[in-house]
Design a protein around this motif. Sequence first.
Motif, PDB file in Angstrom:
ATOM      1  N   ALA A 166       0.930  -1.305   0.228  1.00  0.00           N
ATOM      2  CA  ALA A 166       0.076   0.302   0.150  1.00  0.00           C
ATOM      3  C   ALA A 166       0.847   1.306  -0.068  1.00  0.00           C
ATOM      4  N   LEU A 167       1.756   1.345   0.855  1.00  0.00           N
ATOM      5  CA  LEU A 167       2.924   2.399   0.993  1.00  0.00           C
ATOM      6  C   LEU A 167       3.574   2.686  -0.439  1.00  0.00           C
ATOM      7  N   SER A 168       4.018   1.525  -1.042  1.00  0.00           N
ATOM      8  CA  SER A 168       4.585   1.632  -2.084  1.00  0.00           C
ATOM      9  C   SER A 168       3.623   2.180  -3.485  1.00  0.00           C
ATOM     10  N   ARG A 169       2.511   1.625  -3.470  1.00  0.00           N
ATOM     11  CA  ARG A 169       1.533   2.244  -4.588  1.00  0.00           C
ATOM     12  C   ARG A 169       1.309   3.685  -4.145  1.00  0.00           C
ATOM     13  N   ASP A 170       1.333   4.090  -2.883  1.00  0.00           N
ATOM     14  CA  ASP A 170       1.011   5.606  -2.774  1.00  0.00           C
ATOM     15  C   ASP A 170       2.151   6.503  -3.053  1.00  0.00           C
ATOM     16  N   GLY A 171       3.559   5.990  -3.052  1.00  0.00           N
ATOM     17  CA  GLY A 171       4.746   6.643  -3.133  1.00  0.00           C
ATOM     18  C   GLY A 171       5.271   7.146  -2.013  1.00  0.00           C
ATOM     19  N   LEU A 172       5.155   6.416  -0.936  1.00  0.00           N
ATOM     20  CA  LEU A 172       5.661   6.942   0.286  1.00  0.00           C
ATOM     21  C   LEU A 172       7.159   6.146   0.542  1.00  0.00           C
ATOM     22  N   VAL A 173       7.255   5.038  -0.055  1.00  0.00           N
ATOM     23  CA  VAL A 173       8.511   4.256   0.135  1.00  0.00           C
ATOM     24  C   VAL A 173       9.811   4.811  -0.538  1.00  0.00           C
ATOM     25  N   ALA A 174      10.710   5.410   0.021  1.00  0.00           N
ATOM     26  CA  ALA A 174      11.970   5.794  -0.466  1.00  0.00           C
ATOM     27  C   ALA A 174      12.735   4.675  -0.964  1.00  0.00           C
ATOM     28  N   GLU A 175      12.905   3.599  -0.049  1.00  0.00           N
ATOM     29  CA  GLU A 175      13.660   2.575  -0.380  1.00  0.00           C
ATOM     30  C   GLU A 175      13.292   1.296   0.637  1.00  0.00           C
ATOM     31  N   VAL A 176      13.530   0.228   0.361  1.00  0.00           N
ATOM     32  CA  VAL A 176      13.234  -1.124   1.395  1.00  0.00           C
ATOM     33  C   VAL A 176      14.724  -1.367   1.630  1.00  0.00           C
TER      34      VAL A 176
END
Length: 66
Positions: A28-38
């Motif tokens: 969900a966070l990746s979809r919303d563009g909130l993840v800088a990196e794993v």
Amino acid sequence: MPRIKLANWYGDKAPGEELDVDDVTLKALSRDGLVAEVVETPQEKPAAAPAAEEPAAQPETGRRKR
């Protein structure tokens, strides 16, 4: 659980903070563009190398494409 670094504010968490999240939240966070990196993902099972597959044969329908 994967550990991520935030790219933007998420609730009271500032950009750049690292969080442990579950797989659903990560998606969900990746979809919303909130993840800088794993930063870190658990390696439960080693991924098997994909076997070389032959292209699937198309069934013949009796018609030709033009």
